[in-house]
Write a protein that holds these residues in place. Structure first.
Motif, short mmCIF file in Angstrom:
data_model
loop_
_atom_site.label_atom_id
_atom_site.label_comp_id
_atom_site.label_asym_id
_atom_site.label_seq_id
_atom_site.Cartn_x
_atom_site.Cartn_y
_atom_site.Cartn_z
N LEU B 95 0.84 -1.20 0.00
CA LEU B 95 0.00 0.00 0.00
C LEU B 95 0.88 1.26 0.00
O LEU B 95 0.64 2.20 -0.77
N ALA B 96 1.92 1.26 0.85
CA ALA B 96 2.81 2.42 0.93
C ALA B 96 3.46 2.71 -0.42
O ALA B 96 3.51 3.86 -0.87
N GLU B 97 3.94 1.66 -1.06
CA GLU B 97 4.60 1.85 -2.37
C GLU B 97 3.61 2.35 -3.42
O GLU B 97 3.96 3.18 -4.26
N ASN B 98 2.38 1.84 -3.35
CA ASN B 98 1.37 2.29 -4.30
C ASN B 98 1.02 3.76 -4.09
O ASN B 98 0.87 4.51 -5.06
N VAL B 99 0.90 4.15 -2.83
CA VAL B 99 0.54 5.55 -2.54
C VAL B 99 1.68 6.48 -2.96
O VAL B 99 1.45 7.60 -3.44
N LEU B 100 2.91 5.99 -2.81
CA LEU B 100 4.07 6.82 -3.18
C LEU B 100 4.38 6.81 -4.68
O LEU B 100 5.21 7.58 -5.15
N ALA B 132 0.36 -3.76 3.70
CA ALA B 132 -0.51 -4.76 3.05
C ALA B 132 -0.46 -4.62 1.55
O ALA B 132 -0.18 -3.54 1.01
N LEU B 133 -0.70 -5.74 0.86
CA LEU B 133 -0.79 -5.69 -0.60
C LEU B 133 -2.23 -5.33 -0.97
O LEU B 133 -3.17 -5.71 -0.25
N PRO B 134 -2.45 -4.64 -2.08
CA PRO B 134 -3.81 -4.21 -2.45
C PRO B 134 -4.86 -5.34 -2.43
O PRO B 134 -5.98 -5.11 -1.95
N PRO B 135 -4.54 -6.55 -2.90
CA PRO B 135 -5.58 -7.59 -2.86
C PRO B 135 -6.01 -7.96 -1.42
O PRO B 135 -7.04 -8.59 -1.23
#
Lengths: 304, 225
Positions: B95-100, B132-135
């Protein structure tokens, strides 16, 4: 020059390490192994094709130069006339311009020439074996047609063989083999381009969601392409390196055959030629770089 | 910010939108409503250049979208935060990597945005799910994560396409509150929704305008809530 510099900068930009950017594309997928395997297999085959190309080149040169400066006179005459005709022929040859030396081959020498075909126990005395005179030419060599006519007139049993009759087809065969080697390399390069492009296209299609997300959050085409190009280039380089090294090892340890198998023993590299296969991984990486960039740009241009 | 003049969009020979006029000014709050299939999502996509108009003109931040290159669009999208009903993520990243990710693709220093990310995840209530991972996230969590991602670059405009479509009523209200809060911070908001209750709930909290799409056109543009 500016164009080359621009491509070099582009390549540097595309291949520059960015651990975070690398992670954008999921690491797994069959295209990953496919690219590495294709590059490995193609590099392996290219090394052999290159070895064939170089070996046949050497063979053609050798056959061409070794036989070019020599010719032979064969004398077939009744027993009583053989020595007289040989003497006449030697006399003619001594006075013919373009001939450095001429020498009658001994029975032992003739036996040695026939041994590979008939074995060591050849009964020379019972066979109608012609006398052979070995000629070493100088300069542009003798006037072959003129010499033939003179021999025919003065020694009817003498036949001049300047080797061109069988030298030409042999050299031609070696040159054809060389062409085959070059053609094989061309086909391998073409197939590699096609397969890596297909693998890249498959990877781009399989990662449609990744591209869609990246587009949504403001990624430039160059950023998206870079993630794929870098990965494919590295895979192709590694596959190519392993394939090349393995093939070089195979060639290095090819069994040494006796002189009679000169063609087979000649398949390989000599001296600095051993460095040539080391360029194959670089070529594979370049192919992957260009193919993937092309595939990525086409895909990205088509999608909004 | 975003201006549509007599904009239309056709697909496969059939018109989906025709003669649409819309002007999203700075700090405005709009609801876009209409029945399913009326063209709400198409209009949203026209606003962030996932689609291009078949007729009329669309200007985003003063630039005509027809004159934009892919790179221009990428730069524009960094100023527009988009939240979808079925928000997509890079499923192999946390989640952190996706938001960044928007920071990363725009070449910003990630260290500068780390604090922003933590604040955003705290604001949308996803601090515990940071790794957490998105899924692994629920529908509501994904919507809030998408909102956090849309906000990491502090965009001028936020386009939310059915942001409450996949979440329960309570979560829908929470998301609406977050969007209203953003509007109070000066962001321009456009929410496409077919949920009239959501619009009614928003009434006392924000000066929003409701646009209704009917027969391929905006028929009640400018009607006050």
């Amino acid at each position: 020059m500016n164009k080359i510099l621009r491509y070099w900068q582009l390549a540097q930009d595309m291949l520059s390490g960015d651990q975070n950017a690398d992670r954008v594309v999921p690491p797994s997928g069959y295209t990953a192994s496919l690219t590495t395997f294709v590059s490995f297999a193609m590099a392996f085959l290219t090394v052999f094709a290159l070895a064939l190309f170089l070996a046949t080149g050497r063979l053609a040169d050798r056959w061409s130069t070794e036989l070019a400066g020599t010719s032979t006179v064969r004398i077939s005459a009744p027993d009583g006339q053989m020595d007289a005709q040989a003497k006449t022929v030697l006399g003619i040859l001594e006075t013919t311009p373009g001939i450095a030396s001429a020498r009658l081959m001994s029975e032992d020498e003739q036996r040695r020439l026939l041994t590979p075909w008939f074995g060591v126990d050849l009964p020379m005395d019972n066979l109608p074996i012609p006398s052979l005179i070995e000629i070493t030419e100088e300069g542009v060599g003798p006037d072959v047609n003129g010499l033939r006519l003179r021999l025919q007139a003065e020694a009817p049993g003498a036949i001049l063989d300047d080797h061109t009759r069988w030298r030409r087809p042999m050299v031609k065969a070696a040159q054809r083999l060389r062409l085959l080697g070059a053609l094989s390399i061309g086909l391998i390069v073409g197939s590699t381009i096609a397969m890596i492009t297909l693998a890249a296209q498959a990877a781009l299609s399989a990662n449609g969601q990744v591209i869609s997300v990246l587009r949504l959050i403001g990624a430039r085409d160059n950023y998206i392409a870079k993630a794929f190009v870098r990965r494919f280039t590295i895979r192709a380089f590694l596959g190519g390196l392993i394939g090349s090294l393995l093939a070089m090892l195979f060639i290095y340890f090819l069994p040494a055959v006796a002189e009679e198998g000169a063609f087979l023993t000649g398949l390989g590299f000599q001296g600095v030629q051993w460095l040539l296969p080391l360029f194959i991984p670089l070529v594979a990486a370049t192919i992957a770089f260009v193919s993937t960039r092309f595939a990525a740009n086409s895909k990205l241009q088509r999608t909004a | 910010m975003i201006e549509l003049k007599r904009a239309g969009f056709s697909y496969g020979g059939g018109a989906i939108l025709a003669d649409v006029d819309l002007h999203l000014t700075k700090g405005s709050f709009h609801f876009l409503t209409g029945p399913s299939g009326s063209g709400k999502s198409t209009l949203m996509k026209l606003c962030y250049q996932a689609l291009f108009p078949s007729a009329g003109t669309i200007k985003v931040f003063g630039k005509d979208v027809r004159a934009m290159t892919h790179d221009d669009i990428a730069i524009i999208r960094r100023r527009i935060g988009v939240v979808h009903q079925d928000c997509q993520f890079l499923d192999h990243l946390s989640l952190a990597e996706n938001v960044l990710m928007p920071s990363q693709v725009s070449g910003r220093d990630l260290n500068d945005d780390l604090q922003n990310m933590n604040q955003l995840l705290n604001w949308v209530g996803l601090t515990k799910q940071i790794n957490a991972l998105p899924p692994q996230l629920s529908g509501g969590e994904r919507q809030r994560a998408a909102l956090a991602r849309a906000l990491i670059l502090s965009p001028d405009v936020i386009l939310a396409d059915e942001p409450t479509g996949n979440v329960d009523w309570e979560m829908g209200q929470k998301l609406l509150s977050l969007l209203i809060e953003l509007n109070k911070m000066g962001k321009t908001i456009l929410i496409a929704t077919h949920d009239m209750n959501l619009i009614r709930v928003a009434k006392p909290q924000v000066a929003a305008r409701v646009l209704r799409i009917q027969d391929k056109r905006i028929v009640s543009g400018g009607a006050d809530l």
